[in-house]
Scaffold this motif. Structure first.
Motif: not given
Length: 331
Positions: A154-156, A218-226
């Motif tokens: 899941y990504v938000y 459960f993943l956050k887009y901004e954290e994946m970018k960082e």
């Protein structure tokens, strides 16, 4: 590791109506023929029958991988990453990788659109694991998904950036000029594709707390970018295909991230000039197709500040605070 899935293979389904929507579909409330209210969520009307059919007919396998996302939270990027990740043994030569000649959406079928549309369903019987995607919130997922041990990714994303990206996308694919203010008012009232957005995120977040860590990530887009390398390794571990010491030494992690990067994917010929069509959907949108380039808008974190007025910021902040109060969740 998986077998490459054919984006064109189909099988007849006799239980679905070909020409007329079901009575259940007719009975939901429809606003302007675009969104249908269904069990508390606003579903794009063209995909509603697919949502219903997948709920009733889809049989999940314990080996399935399902990417679950609200629209415009980095779905295209995650599809590319997941496809490259789980298929990396089948495509070691990145110079001849399927992502170089296919839109990521063509390689990762959409449950409610590709798998169940009219009388056609993709034949993924020989793929293992099956890599699928959906925009459905957790509460609307097929029971077989909830009862299986299939993996859910899941990504938000920050709601403000999600809205801005959605506004740009909808205007482009529908060739409209819906004002920012009008679109924002509907978003705040929950009337966005597969929205309300906060309900979509919270429905899966609550399940991620209750489910074993091996079932859902459960993943956050901004954290994946960082921290893309950290999260790619985390995904590989979660999907039971961790990077070997040899792969780490060869730089496979960085190779996949470069292959799936915005700069690389957005500049490919197929993604600059191709058109995305969903067979058997007879709406004007899908007869004409959607420009592949529409799926590649630079997903800069914090871009919302260039669009929001102080009033808009205050209104959405208030809604988010109200909707998440007492849950422990923070966007």
């Amino acid at each position: 590791m998986s077998t490459l899935q054919s984006p064109s293979s189909t099988t007849d389904l006799e239980h679905l109506e070909e020409d007329e929507p079901s009575q259940e579909c007719k009975d939901v409330d429809i606003e302007k023929g675009q969104l249908s209210e269904y069990h508390g969520f606003w579903i794009p009307t063209w995909s509603l029958e697919g949502v219903m059919a997948s709920q009733k007919q889809f049989q999940a396998r314990d080996t399935d991988i399902l990417l679950v996302t609200p629209p415009k939270v980095g779905t295209t990027w995650l599809k590319a990453i997941l496809f490259a990740l789980v298929n990396r043994m089948h495509h070691p030569n990145l110079q001849e990788h399927p992502l170089l000649t296919n839109l990521p959406h063509a390689l990762v079928p959409i449950l409610e659109a590709d798998m169940y549309n009219k009388k056609k369903v993709k034949d993924l019987s020989h793929a293992s694991p099956r890599l699928l995607s959906t925009h459905m919130p957790y509460t609307l997922l097929p029971t077989s998904v909830k009862n299986s041990t299939c993996k859910i990714v899941y990504v938000y994303r920050n709601p403000k950036d999600t809205f801005v990206s959605l506004w740009h996308f909808m205007n482009r694919v529908h060739s409209t000029t819906v004002s920012l203010e009008e679109a924002f008012d509907k978003f705040c009232r929950g009337m966005s594709p597969f929205g309300p957005y906060w309900d979509h995120v919270l429905s899966c977040w609550k399940e991620s707390i209750d489910k074993p860590a091996r079932k859902m990530i459960f993943l956050k887009y901004e954290e994946m970018k960082e921290q893309p390398t950290t999260h790619l390794r985390r995904l590989a571990e979660f999907l039971d295909c961790p990077f070997s010491l040899e792969e780490e030494a060869k730089g496979t992690v960085n190779d996949i991230l470069r292959l799936c990067s915005f700069d690389n994917l957005s500049n490919l010929e197929v993604n600059k000039n191709g058109r995305f069509r969903i067979p058997n959907h007879e709406t004007t949108l899908f007869r004409q197709g959607i420009d592949h380039a529409s799926f590649f808008r630079q997903g800069n974190t914090g871009d919302w500040v260039n669009y929001f007025t102080p009033h808009m910021t205050k209104r959405l902040d208030h809604i988010i605070e109200e909707k998440t109060y007492g849950t422990g969740f923070k966007f």
